[in-house]
Design an enzyme around this catalytic site. Structure first.
Site, PDB file in Angstrom:
ATOM      1  N   GLY A 173       0.859  -1.182   0.000  1.00 36.55           N
ATOM      2  CA  GLY A 173       0.000   0.000   0.000  1.00 36.55           C
ATOM      3  C   GLY A 173       0.886   1.219   0.000  1.00 36.55           C
ATOM      4  O   GLY A 173       1.454   1.584   1.033  1.00 36.55           O
ATOM      5  N   GLY A 194       2.198   5.161   3.080  1.00 41.42           N
ATOM      6  CA  GLY A 194       3.104   4.059   2.730  1.00 41.42           C
ATOM      7  C   GLY A 194       4.306   4.571   1.950  1.00 41.42           C
ATOM      8  O   GLY A 194       5.445   4.160   2.185  1.00 41.42           O
ATOM      9  N   LYS A 196      -5.747   0.852   2.870  1.00 42.25           N
ATOM     10  CA  LYS A 196      -6.952   1.275   3.582  1.00 42.25           C
ATOM     11  C   LYS A 196      -7.588   0.041   4.224  1.00 42.25           C
ATOM     12  O   LYS A 196      -7.500  -1.074   3.669  1.00 42.25           O
ATOM     13  CB  LYS A 196      -7.940   1.912   2.608  1.00 42.25           C
ATOM     14  CG  LYS A 196      -7.438   3.202   2.015  1.00 42.25           C
ATOM     15  CD  LYS A 196      -7.597   4.335   3.005  1.00 42.25           C
ATOM     16  CE  LYS A 196      -6.962   5.596   2.465  1.00 42.25           C
ATOM     17  NZ  LYS A 196      -6.882   6.650   3.502  1.00 42.25           N
ATOM     18  N   LYS A 210      -6.134   6.028  19.410  1.00 40.69           N
ATOM     19  CA  LYS A 210      -6.153   6.590  18.048  1.00 40.69           C
ATOM     20  C   LYS A 210      -7.572   6.528  17.475  1.00 40.69           C
ATOM     21  O   LYS A 210      -7.995   7.435  16.758  1.00 40.69           O
ATOM     22  CB  LYS A 210      -5.168   5.817  17.155  1.00 40.69           C
ATOM     23  CG  LYS A 210      -5.085   6.306  15.707  1.00 40.69           C
ATOM     24  CD  LYS A 210      -4.372   7.642  15.575  1.00 40.69           C
ATOM     25  CE  LYS A 210      -4.432   8.287  14.199  1.00 40.69           C
ATOM     26  NZ  LYS A 210      -3.609   7.733  13.183  1.00 40.69           N
ATOM     27  N   ASN A 265      -8.950  19.934   9.462  1.00 41.91           N
ATOM     28  CA  ASN A 265      -9.019  19.448  10.845  1.00 41.91           C
ATOM     29  C   ASN A 265      -9.217  20.586  11.858  1.00 41.91           C
ATOM     30  O   ASN A 265     -10.049  20.501  12.756  1.00 41.91           O
ATOM     31  CB  ASN A 265      -7.750  18.669  11.204  1.00 41.91           C
ATOM     32  CG  ASN A 265      -7.651  17.360  10.456  1.00 41.91           C
ATOM     33  OD1 ASN A 265      -8.560  17.010   9.714  1.00 41.91           O
ATOM     34  ND2 ASN A 265      -6.560  16.635  10.635  1.00 41.91           N
ATOM     35  N   ASN A 291      -4.471  20.523   7.834  1.00 39.64           N
ATOM     36  CA  ASN A 291      -4.587  19.275   7.037  1.00 39.64           C
ATOM     37  C   ASN A 291      -6.045  18.857   6.848  1.00 39.64           C
ATOM     38  O   ASN A 291      -6.884  19.102   7.707  1.00 39.64           O
ATOM     39  CB  ASN A 291      -3.887  18.099   7.747  1.00 39.64           C
ATOM     40  CG  ASN A 291      -2.422  18.363   7.979  1.00 39.64           C
ATOM     41  OD1 ASN A 291      -1.874  19.344   7.494  1.00 39.64           O
ATOM     42  ND2 ASN A 291      -1.785  17.486   8.738  1.00 39.64           N
TER      43      ASN A 291
END
Ligand code: KPL
Length: 303
Positions: free
Chosen positions: A7, A12, A77, A185, A203, A252
């Site tokens: 990925g 990645g 994903k 998380k 965000n 972001n």
């Protein structure tokens, strides 16, 4: 160390490039032929704070071109974890490690159906990256990576892995209880991802309106109630942590926001959807997460 990144999206590719720059033998594996061709032709271009650098590393769409590795890092994903699991098992062979740093819950359990659980390392990362175009990514922000052995037998190898990552400038810490880290998380992703994906905001903009703050708070509080019902230990105040991370990653777009922007399948099922499923067995009401899930599922169903 011989490493395969399974990925090669933004994250990645970023991790692969940082490890390659530190001298590790890294190959990117991805189904996107445009990205693979661009990396092989021109190298991987990383943009960071308006500066660009190029990292040369091989990329392929065929795992058989890679051969056995010491470490297979799964960065697909969450919806594609099942498909990546057998590839990870084949590449890691009888002695390599498999590391997952994916968002969402349930990825490690899916990997463990194909990979010997004692060779799985799980974790999370607070690095941020954005896919700009095939062959080019932006390193949006640096943050800590936290990893831990999925079973207790491989703690020493998790520490060796952390050393390798730290040498590559990927600040990494090993913990004993990686499940608690995954839950922490999850709370952050629950509080930020679906809301930013549905509204198109960045965000940090989540904090601008009392309505989005409240929605985020309610989604996380439901998740906390589910975690408590499942006997998960909770550290600190997850809602405050969500607000801190939203501020720290303010400019972001969340990963789910980016997925929706590019009409890609999101990780909603492994994030808010996971909490809704857990809540059913725990008998905890989760109307906010249920609504967020339904809206994101509807959105991605109509791309
Ligand atoms: O992990 C993230 C994501 O976007 O998936 C956060 C922490 C919300 C940063 O964007």
């Amino acid at each position: 160390m011989k490493i395969a990144m399974i990925g090669a999206g933004a994250m990645g590719s970023l991790f692969g490039a940082l490890l390659a720059e530190a001298g590790e033998t890294v190959t990117l594996l991805d189904i996107c032929t445009d990205h693979v061709n661009a990396v092989n032709a021109n190298g991987l271009v990383i943009e960071k704070q308006n500066q660009r650098r190029t990292v040369r590393l091989p990329a392929t769409t065929d795992p058989q071109h890679i051969g056995p590795v010491d470490l297979a890092v799964v960065f697909v994903k969450s919806a594609h974890t099942a498909a990546a699991a057998q590839t990870a098992a084949d590449l890691a062979g009888s002695s390599g490690l498999v590391l997952t740093l994916q968002n969402g819950m349930g990825n490690t359990e899916v990997l463990a159906e194909s990979v010997d659980p004692s060779r799985i390392i799980a974790g999370t990362t607070a690095n941020g990256a954005t896919f700009l175009e095939p062959g080019t990514i932006r390193h949006a922000g640096s943050g800590e990576t936290v990893i831990g052995a999925w079973t207790s037998t491989e703690t020493a190898r998790a520490a060796t892995l952390a050393d390798t990552f730290n040498r590559a400038g990927i600040v990494t810490r090993v913990v004993d209880d990686v499940r608690a880290v995954l839950w922490a998380k999850l709370f952050i992703n629950i509080g930020i991802n679906a809301i930013t994906a549905l509204t198109g905001i960045k965000n940090g903009q989540l904090l601008d309106q009392p309505e989005t703050r409240q929605l985020s708070r309610e989604a996380v509080e439901e998740a906390i109630a589910v975690a408590r019902a499942k006997g998960i230990a909770i550290d600190g105040d997850p809602v405050e942590k969500v607000f801190q991370i939203a501020a720290a990653t303010g400019p972001n777009r969340s990963s789910m926001g980016q997925d929706v922007d590019h009409r890609r399948l999101t990780e909603i099922s492994a994030i808010n959807g996971f909490i809704v499923r857990m809540a059913e067995t725990a008998g905890v009401p989760t109307p906010v997460n249920r609504t967020l899930s339904a809206l994101v599922e509807t959105l991605q169903g109509h791309y």
